[in-house]
Design a protein around this motif. Structure first.
Motif, PDB file in Angstrom:
ATOM      1  N   ARG A 133      38.756  -6.490  -5.447  1.00 51.55           N
ATOM      2  CA  ARG A 133      37.390  -6.964  -5.208  1.00 51.55           C
ATOM      3  C   ARG A 133      37.129  -8.267  -5.952  1.00 51.55           C
ATOM      4  NH1 ARG A 133      33.701  -3.380  -2.977  1.00 51.55           N
ATOM      5  NH2 ARG A 133      34.575  -1.348  -2.420  1.00 51.55           N
TER       6      ARG A 133
ATOM      7  N   HIS B 102      46.452  -6.891   0.192  1.00 48.45           N
ATOM      8  CA  HIS B 102      45.087  -6.998   0.708  1.00 48.45           C
ATOM      9  C   HIS B 102      45.008  -8.041   1.820  1.00 48.45           C
ATOM     10  CE1 HIS B 102      44.295  -5.080  -3.183  1.00 48.45           C
ATOM     11  NE2 HIS B 102      43.138  -4.688  -2.684  1.00 48.45           N
TER      12      HIS B 102
ATOM     13  N   LYS C 203      41.963   1.004   2.999  1.00 48.27           N
ATOM     14  CA  LYS C 203      40.550   1.179   2.677  1.00 48.27           C
ATOM     15  C   LYS C 203      39.815  -0.099   3.043  1.00 48.27           C
ATOM     16  CE  LYS C 203      40.982   4.464  -1.160  1.00 48.27           C
ATOM     17  NZ  LYS C 203      40.705   4.684  -2.608  1.00 48.27           N
TER      18      LYS C 203
ATOM     19  N   ARG D 141      46.917  -0.490  -0.372  1.00 40.25           N
ATOM     20  CA  ARG D 141      47.652   0.133  -1.479  1.00 40.25           C
ATOM     21  C   ARG D 141      47.426   1.645  -1.529  1.00 40.25           C
ATOM     22  NH1 ARG D 141      45.368  -2.449  -6.504  1.00 40.25           N
ATOM     23  NH2 ARG D 141      43.521  -1.934  -5.275  1.00 40.25           N
ATOM     24  N   GLN D 142      47.490   2.312  -0.404  1.00 40.41           N
ATOM     25  CA  GLN D 142      47.440   3.772  -0.403  1.00 40.41           C
ATOM     26  C   GLN D 142      48.788   4.304  -0.873  1.00 40.41           C
ATOM     27  OE1 GLN D 142      44.343   5.093   0.500  1.00 40.41           O
ATOM     28  NE2 GLN D 142      43.924   2.901   0.405  1.00 40.41           N
TER      29      GLN D 142
ATOM     30  N   ASP E 220      43.312  -4.906  -9.988  1.00 40.55           N
ATOM     31  CA  ASP E 220      43.476  -3.506  -9.617  1.00 40.55           C
ATOM     32  C   ASP E 220      42.760  -3.156  -8.319  1.00 40.55           C
ATOM     33  OD1 ASP E 220      45.036  -3.024 -11.854  1.00 40.55           O
ATOM     34  OD2 ASP E 220      43.289  -2.587 -13.099  1.00 40.55           O
ATOM     35  N   SER E 221      41.514  -3.613  -8.175  1.00 38.75           N
ATOM     36  CA  SER E 221      40.715  -3.198  -7.021  1.00 38.75           C
ATOM     37  C   SER E 221      40.788  -4.156  -5.848  1.00 38.75           C
ATOM     38  CB  SER E 221      39.246  -3.044  -7.444  1.00 38.75           C
ATOM     39  OG  SER E 221      38.692  -4.302  -7.806  1.00 38.75           O
TER      40      SER E 221
ATOM     41  N   ASP F 172      42.362  -2.926   1.998  1.00 40.30           N
ATOM     42  CA  ASP F 172      43.242  -2.612   0.871  1.00 40.30           C
ATOM     43  C   ASP F 172      44.321  -1.652   1.361  1.00 40.30           C
ATOM     44  OD1 ASP F 172      44.500  -1.840  -1.420  1.00 40.30           O
ATOM     45  OD2 ASP F 172      42.687  -1.247  -2.503  1.00 40.30           O
TER      46      ASP F 172
ATOM     47  N   ALA G 258      36.293  -2.523   2.878  1.00 43.83           N
ATOM     48  CA  ALA G 258      35.128  -2.803   2.039  1.00 43.83           C
ATOM     49  C   ALA G 258      34.518  -4.131   2.460  1.00 43.83           C
ATOM     50  CB  ALA G 258      35.523  -2.847   0.568  1.00 43.83           C
TER      51      ALA G 258
ATOM     52  N   HIS H 267      39.827  -9.171  -8.713  1.00 48.02           N
ATOM     53  CA  HIS H 267      40.267  -8.165  -9.667  1.00 48.02           C
ATOM     54  C   HIS H 267      41.648  -7.656  -9.280  1.00 48.02           C
ATOM     55  CE1 HIS H 267      36.539  -7.850 -11.945  1.00 48.02           C
ATOM     56  NE2 HIS H 267      35.883  -7.911 -10.802  1.00 48.02           N
TER      57      HIS H 267
END
Length: 367
Positions: free
Chosen positions: A125, A345, A84, A360-361, A122-123, A358, A86, A120
């Motif tokens: 970001r 990441h 992903k 982590r799919q 988890d995300s 990211d 961003a 963060h």
């Protein structure tokens, strides 16, 4: 006798013949088998053959807090380019940003300051605002490095600042008369390179250089060997075309050095062999300069190109690029000035934005 009732050493030997898909299916057979299969020891052989699992070439595990099975899942996404994207930060003025990633903190140099952002868990970001800002330069920050105790930065003002990360302490090193393009530090040593055609060696015990090394051109990149050897051994390579400057260098071991730069090649040098010829090389397919790179210490190299924010992933066992990602739009072209990655990441700094990939799919290969 059931399979999981076999002696552990026998069961480990049997499982060593399975691939990741078979191990994933076997872990769903029962709870006892799931607990056994999920051990890091079972996945280590598979992880060593994949990209960016944290198992380096010498066997060191740099992400021991993350289960190896989970890292294998993520490594498959790195190989397939499944991620992903961003844009984490954007700014209006074109800059020459630089990054360092340490645990869950991302350090970003913008203009004359360096901001430290929490990442963060988890995300992946960033928090909206930095929790700490390092300043002191009267011009742009060109490069900076981190040690356990200090943040050391070089700027377009020709100064090197050593700032404590735990207390209010700043030391200024003066010696260059033009911008400091690059620097590196290990233990108490600092080495810097400048547009003034010199490389200088410093210690944290003095604000004046210990040694000055005159060069025949501007110095764009420096790095200190893990062995801390400061002896000039040789000049690497020969018959480079004009303008083939090196923009980034990374030591993978005391004897193996990776370089990249204006002539579009990533090169691997073994300092124990003939210094006039590299061991391996990988060419950027679109004839773009390579501004930066990072390695996982094993099979993977990530590089940043000079046009359209292109990040490429390379498998050192192959000659062709494995994956590429274009981060800037077709209307705006920007180099990737710096990139850093961890297990899951990749962060890339462009002229007006900071991007994240990211990986982590959830692949279907391993459950």
């Amino acid at each position: 006798m059931l399979l999981f009732q076999l002696p552990e050493d026998v069961l480990f030997h049997i499982l060593s013949y399975l691939d990741f898909r078979s191990l994933g299916r076997l872990s769903q057979a029962c709870r006892a088998m799931c607990r056994f299969v999920n051990r890091d020891t079972v996945w280590r052989k598979i992880a060593k053959a994949l990209l960016n699992t944290g198992i380096t070439g010498n066997g060191t595990d740099i992400y021991p807090h993350i289960p190896l099975k989970d890292r294998v899942k993520i490594a498959l996404n790195w190989r397939e380019g499944s991620c992903k994207r961003a844009a984490l930060l954007k700014w209006k003025t074109k800059l020459l940003p630089w990054l360092q990633l340490e645990g869950n903190v991302l350090f970003l140099a913008q203009d004359a300051t360096i901001g430290a952002y929490h990442v963060h868990k988890d995300s992946g970001r960033l928090q909206r605002c930095p929790f700490q800002i390092y300043s002191g330069h009267s011009g742009d920050v060109c490069r900076f490095v981190l040690t356990d105790s200090y943040l050391i930065s070089g700027g377009s003002d020709g100064k090197i600042l050593v700032q404590s990360r735990t207390r209010n302490m700043l030391m200024m090193l003066s010696g260059h008369n033009q911008e400091v393009n690059c620097l590196d530090s290990k233990d108490v040593l600092i080495i810097s390179g400048s547009r003034d055609r010199t490389a200088r060696i410093w210690t944290l015990n003095s604000s004046f250089p210990r040694d000055t090394i005159p060069m025949y051109d501007r110095v764009w990149s420096v790095t200190i060997s893990p062995s801390l050897s400061l002896q000039c051994v040789c000049s690497l390579g020969s018959e480079f075309r004009r303008g083939a400057g090196v923009l980034d260098m990374v030591f993978e071991s005391p004897f193996q050095l990776l370089t990249c730069g204006y002539d579009t090649f990533i090169r691997l040098w073994d300092l124990r062999l003939n210094p006039r010829k590299c061991v391996l090389e990988w060419e950027e397919p679109h004839d773009s300069a390579l501004y930066c790179m990072q390695t996982d210490g094993s099979h993977m190299i990530a590089s940043g190109s000079s046009y359209y924010g292109v990040v490429r992933l390379w498998d050192k066992r192959q000659t062709e690029c494995l994956q590429f990602f274009q981060l800037s739009s077709d209307l705006v072209s920007s180099p990737v000035y710096c990139l850093r990655f961890n297990c899951s990441h990749l962060y890339a700094a462009l002229a007006t934005s900071l991007h994240a990939l990211d990986f982590r799919q959830s692949p279907n290969h391993v459950r």
